[in-house]
Design a protein around this motif. Structure first.
Motif, PDB file in Angstrom:
ATOM      1  N   MET A 108      -1.732 -15.718 -22.505  1.00  0.00           N
ATOM      2  CA  MET A 108      -1.346 -14.360 -22.885  1.00  0.00           C
ATOM      3  C   MET A 108      -2.499 -13.625 -23.559  1.00  0.00           C
ATOM      4  O   MET A 108      -2.698 -12.431 -23.353  1.00  0.00           O
ATOM      5  N   MET A 109      -3.272 -14.346 -24.364  1.00  0.00           N
ATOM      6  CA  MET A 109      -4.435 -13.736 -25.004  1.00  0.00           C
ATOM      7  C   MET A 109      -5.476 -13.321 -23.961  1.00  0.00           C
ATOM      8  O   MET A 109      -6.123 -12.283 -24.094  1.00  0.00           O
ATOM      9  N   HIS A 112      -4.408 -10.110 -22.393  1.00  0.00           N
ATOM     10  CA  HIS A 112      -4.609  -8.985 -23.297  1.00  0.00           C
ATOM     11  C   HIS A 112      -6.090  -8.616 -23.371  1.00  0.00           C
ATOM     12  O   HIS A 112      -6.450  -7.429 -23.344  1.00  0.00           O
ATOM     13  N   SER A 115      -7.000  -6.651 -20.391  1.00  0.00           N
ATOM     14  CA  SER A 115      -6.507  -5.268 -20.460  1.00  0.00           C
ATOM     15  C   SER A 115      -7.415  -4.386 -21.307  1.00  0.00           C
ATOM     16  O   SER A 115      -7.468  -3.165 -21.123  1.00  0.00           O
ATOM     17  N   THR A 171     -11.718 -14.010 -19.531  1.00  0.00           N
ATOM     18  CA  THR A 171     -10.575 -13.196 -19.109  1.00  0.00           C
ATOM     19  C   THR A 171     -10.608 -13.022 -17.586  1.00  0.00           C
ATOM     20  O   THR A 171     -11.688 -12.954 -16.991  1.00  0.00           O
ATOM     21  N   GLN A 198       4.070 -10.058 -20.408  1.00  0.00           N
ATOM     22  CA  GLN A 198       2.652  -9.728 -20.284  1.00  0.00           C
ATOM     23  C   GLN A 198       2.417  -8.535 -19.368  1.00  0.00           C
ATOM     24  O   GLN A 198       1.274  -8.197 -19.045  1.00  0.00           O
ATOM     25  N   ASP A 201      -0.093  -5.571 -20.216  1.00  0.00           N
ATOM     26  CA  ASP A 201      -1.482  -6.015 -20.128  1.00  0.00           C
ATOM     27  C   ASP A 201      -1.928  -6.157 -18.679  1.00  0.00           C
ATOM     28  O   ASP A 201      -3.057  -5.789 -18.329  1.00  0.00           O
TER      29      ASP A 201
END
Length: 326
Positions: A108-109, A112, A115, A171, A198, A201
């Motif tokens: 999830m990080m 983000h 994004s 990412t 999510q 994002d």
């Protein structure tokens, strides 16, 4: 105002390409854009670099049909119906797919960070765990796949706190994201009720975004309550009005998950043969989503409609019982 509405066929044909790094919104059995998955299978796009996130039958179907080249994931299951999705598990056990495992919070990080346009995010989760020490996709194989980073992560000292270690997690560079929402307008503005997971994002991070929605409303209407809107139209490339586009998953405040359908899917996934038969019946033999809904039948869909005040389907007996209780 830009009109981004398309048919499901055209959205998939124009915006999803073989070899894409693709991400799918929703969470296991909640708000999954499963009608899009069926259309991808019918059209034939393949060789995806998959950003699985909290996946369920969405990526399990694509993996089972041999459409995934590499799978980056944290969890793949239909809770209550399969502890681990069966075709995903078979592909891992038989060595038919490249697979890299991250913890859910780290995944999830990374979404983000993507994004925000960041090349990596510094995290502490996974440090000291097996996910740090074991790589599913070795560096030499990673270097042969353009869309994968050469390394799973890099461990580095915190420049602001000497002696503290950080895990630098790359990412994803997402080509296309697929989302299902409760409401959208022709210009791409989306309203998600309940947990957005999510999805916001992913919409910001991806080069292209397809949104299917249960309800299509006028641009002016969705702007009457801007504080309720979740994703701005600038992030969306195609809007497909697709009632029950999330079936068999649950879509909060619209319809509940289809328990019997999930149980049947789990049984079908036990062998390659039965899974292929299931795909033929529920995907390849059906020309489109309308035919899929007709096959399900009106009564079955009506029985999934949520009960106002609960957000999910509740039987008449349960409602009466709760009202009568002291």
């Amino acid at each position: 105002m830009t009109n981004k509405t398309m048919t499901l066929h055209d959205a998939v044909a124009r915006l999803i390409r073989s070899g894409d790094q693709m991400a799918i919104g929703g969470f296991t059995t909640s708000r999954k854009p499963l009608a899009v998955i069926g259309e991808i299978l019918r059209q034939g796009q393949t060789e995806f670099i998959a950003q699985g996130g909290p996946a369920g039958s969405d990526w399990d179907m694509l993996i089972g049909a041999g459409r995934v080249k590499a799978y980056i994931n944290c969890y793949t299951a239909n809770p209550r119906f399969s502890n681990v999705s069966r075709r995903f598990r078979a592909a891992i056990e038989e060595g038919r797919i490249l697979f890299e495992d991250y913890s859910q919070d780290a995944a999830m990080m990374s979404f983000h960070g993507a994004s925000l346009g960041l090349p990596y995010v510094p995290v502490k989760m996974m440090l000291g765990s097996g996910m740090e020490k074991e790589w599913g996709i070795p560096e030499e194989i990673r270097r042969t796949i353009d869309k994968l980073p050469n390394q799973k992560y890099i461990i580095q000292e915190n420049p602001f706190q000497p002696g503290e270690k950080l895990l630098l997690m790359p990412t994803p560079r997402i080509d296309v994201a697929i989302l299902h929402v409760q409401m959208a307008s022709p210009d791409g503005t989306c309203r998600i009720l309940g947990d957005p997971y999510q999805d916001v994002d992913l919409a910001f991070a991806s080069e292209r975004t397809i949104v299917t929605c249960d309800e299509l409303v006028a641009n002016e209407e969705i702007r009457r309550s801007p504080e309720l809107n979740t994703i701005p139209g600038i992030c969306v490339d195609a809007v497909v009005h697709l009632p029950y586009g999330g079936h068999p998953s649950q879509v909060y405040d619209c319809y509940d998950y289809d328990k019997e359908f999930y149980l049947a899917y789990d049984r079908a996934g036990k062998t390659e043969e039965s899974f292929c038969e299931w795909l033929k019946e529920w995907v390849y033999d059906l020309p489109d989503h309308r035919a899929y809904l007709n096959k399900l039948g009106a009564t079955r869909l009506i029985d999934l409609k949520v009960t106002t005040g609960f957000g999910y389907h509740v039987s008449t007996e349960t409602i009466v019982g709760e009202v009568a209780a002291p």
